[in-house]
Design an enzyme around this catalytic site. Structure first.
Site, PDB file in Angstrom:
ATOM      1  N   CYS A  46     -14.331  22.973  54.453  1.00 16.72           N
ATOM      2  CA  CYS A  46     -14.546  22.275  55.725  1.00 16.72           C
ATOM      3  C   CYS A  46     -14.739  23.283  56.857  1.00 16.72           C
ATOM      4  O   CYS A  46     -13.797  23.984  57.237  1.00 16.72           O
ATOM      5  CB  CYS A  46     -13.359  21.350  55.995  1.00 16.72           C
ATOM      6  N   CYS A  49     -12.609  22.798  60.076  1.00 20.31           N
ATOM      7  CA  CYS A  49     -11.195  23.084  59.814  1.00 20.31           C
ATOM      8  C   CYS A  49     -10.859  24.544  60.105  1.00 20.31           C
ATOM      9  O   CYS A  49      -9.730  24.868  60.486  1.00 20.31           O
ATOM     10  CB  CYS A  49     -10.847  22.771  58.357  1.00 20.31           C
TER      11      CYS A  49
END
Length: 305
Positions: A46, A49
């Protein structure tokens, strides 16, 4: 000066940790009985993230124990992700007393992350992490207003020891040194401002005050300059110098009046010096100061007339 009464002694390892399905109850549900716990659902693949995680950790660390954080890799803990109905990542939940009390999805800028943590701490009945520092800033400002510039400088410096990017404290420290007459030190502090706050209004105001203080040290006598303007109303340099002398004498409103008159007579004189000086004075004052409000209104009416 101890501003946070020993807070900050909590080791980082106790504030931020990775958790799993096996330890979720202890790390989140049980731990949140006494202090809010931020849960960051993330995955190695991700992209957002990778920026949100470190920003969250920095904000949690700055809160000095008012909140904790656990990180859950959803690839390795799919059961928890399913139970929490995590549909996209990053997703962040805040738990207090075993229950989710707030949350968001996607990456947020640092200012919004701080606001999120402040809300979580407040929801748990605690004091927002920056509240004590804001109280200390207010106390230092009061010292400065009462003429205790050295004490104010010490307090502002202590606040910056806790939070180096506190714009109000940084600007206050500059203004305290201006009040002490140490203009070189004020300039050095201003030049050393962290990039993150260098364009904040608090520092812009301090810069304007420093510029005006430099001018004040070279200001001429008010009476002589007033006489020169009276003898020749179109002596623009004398009127400009009179405005500087009036400001140096604490007669700010009269200084603004002279600069407005100069602008009315010749707005382009000396590369627009009257307008530039007006903006410097306005920047040095609070935005809601009547002198600023009236001065800006009159200047605008001349510009757009």
């Amino acid at each position: 000066m101890e501003l946070l009464n020993g807070a900050g002694a909590t080791p980082a390892g106790d504030l931020i940790k990775d958790t799993s399905e096996a330890t979720f109850m202890a790390d989140v549900v049980e731990a949140s009985q006494t202090v809010p716990v931020i849960v960051d659902f993330w995955a190695p693949w991700c992209g957002p993230c990778k920026t949100l995680g470190p920003a969250l950790e920095a904000a949690v660390t700055a809160a000095k124990g008012a909140v904790k954080m656990v990180k859950i890799n959803v690839d390795e803990n799919q059961m928890i992700a399913g139970q929490m109905r995590i549909q996209s990542i990053p997703t962040v939940y805040a738990f207090y007393q075993g229950q989710p009390v707030d949350g968001f999805q996607g990456a947020l800028p640092a200012s919004e992350i701080k606001g999120f943590i402040d809300r979580v701490v407040a929801a748990a009945g605690g004091e927002a992490p920056g509240a004590q520092l804001d109280e200390a800033v207010a106390a230092a400002e009061e010292m400065l207003e009462q003429g205790a510039a050295a004490d104010a400088a010490e307090t502002f410096a202590a606040i910056l020891g806790e939070e180096p990017d506190h714009a109000a404290a940084y600007g206050g420290l500059v203004r305290a040194h201006i009040a002490l007459g140490d203009l070189d030190q004020a300039e050095a502090i201003l030049n050393g401002a962290p990039a993150a706050i260098s364009t904040k209004p608090e520092l812009e105001a301090a810069h304007a005050q420093l510029e005006l203080a430099r001018q004040a040290s070279n200001a001429g006598p008010v009476a002589e300059l007033a006489a020169a303007v009276e003898a020749d109303p179109n002596n623009h340099q004398a009127r400009f110098d009179l405005a500087q002398a009036l400001h140096a004498a604490g007669r700010t409103e009269e200084a603004v009046t002279e600069l407005l008159d100069l602008f009315r007579r010749d707005r382009e004189w000396n590369e627009g010096a009257a307008k530039a000086q007006l903006f410097t004075i306005f920047d040095a004052l609070k935005p809601n100061d009547p002198i600023v409000l009236n001065g800006r209104r009159k200047l605008s009416s001349m510009i757009f007339a």
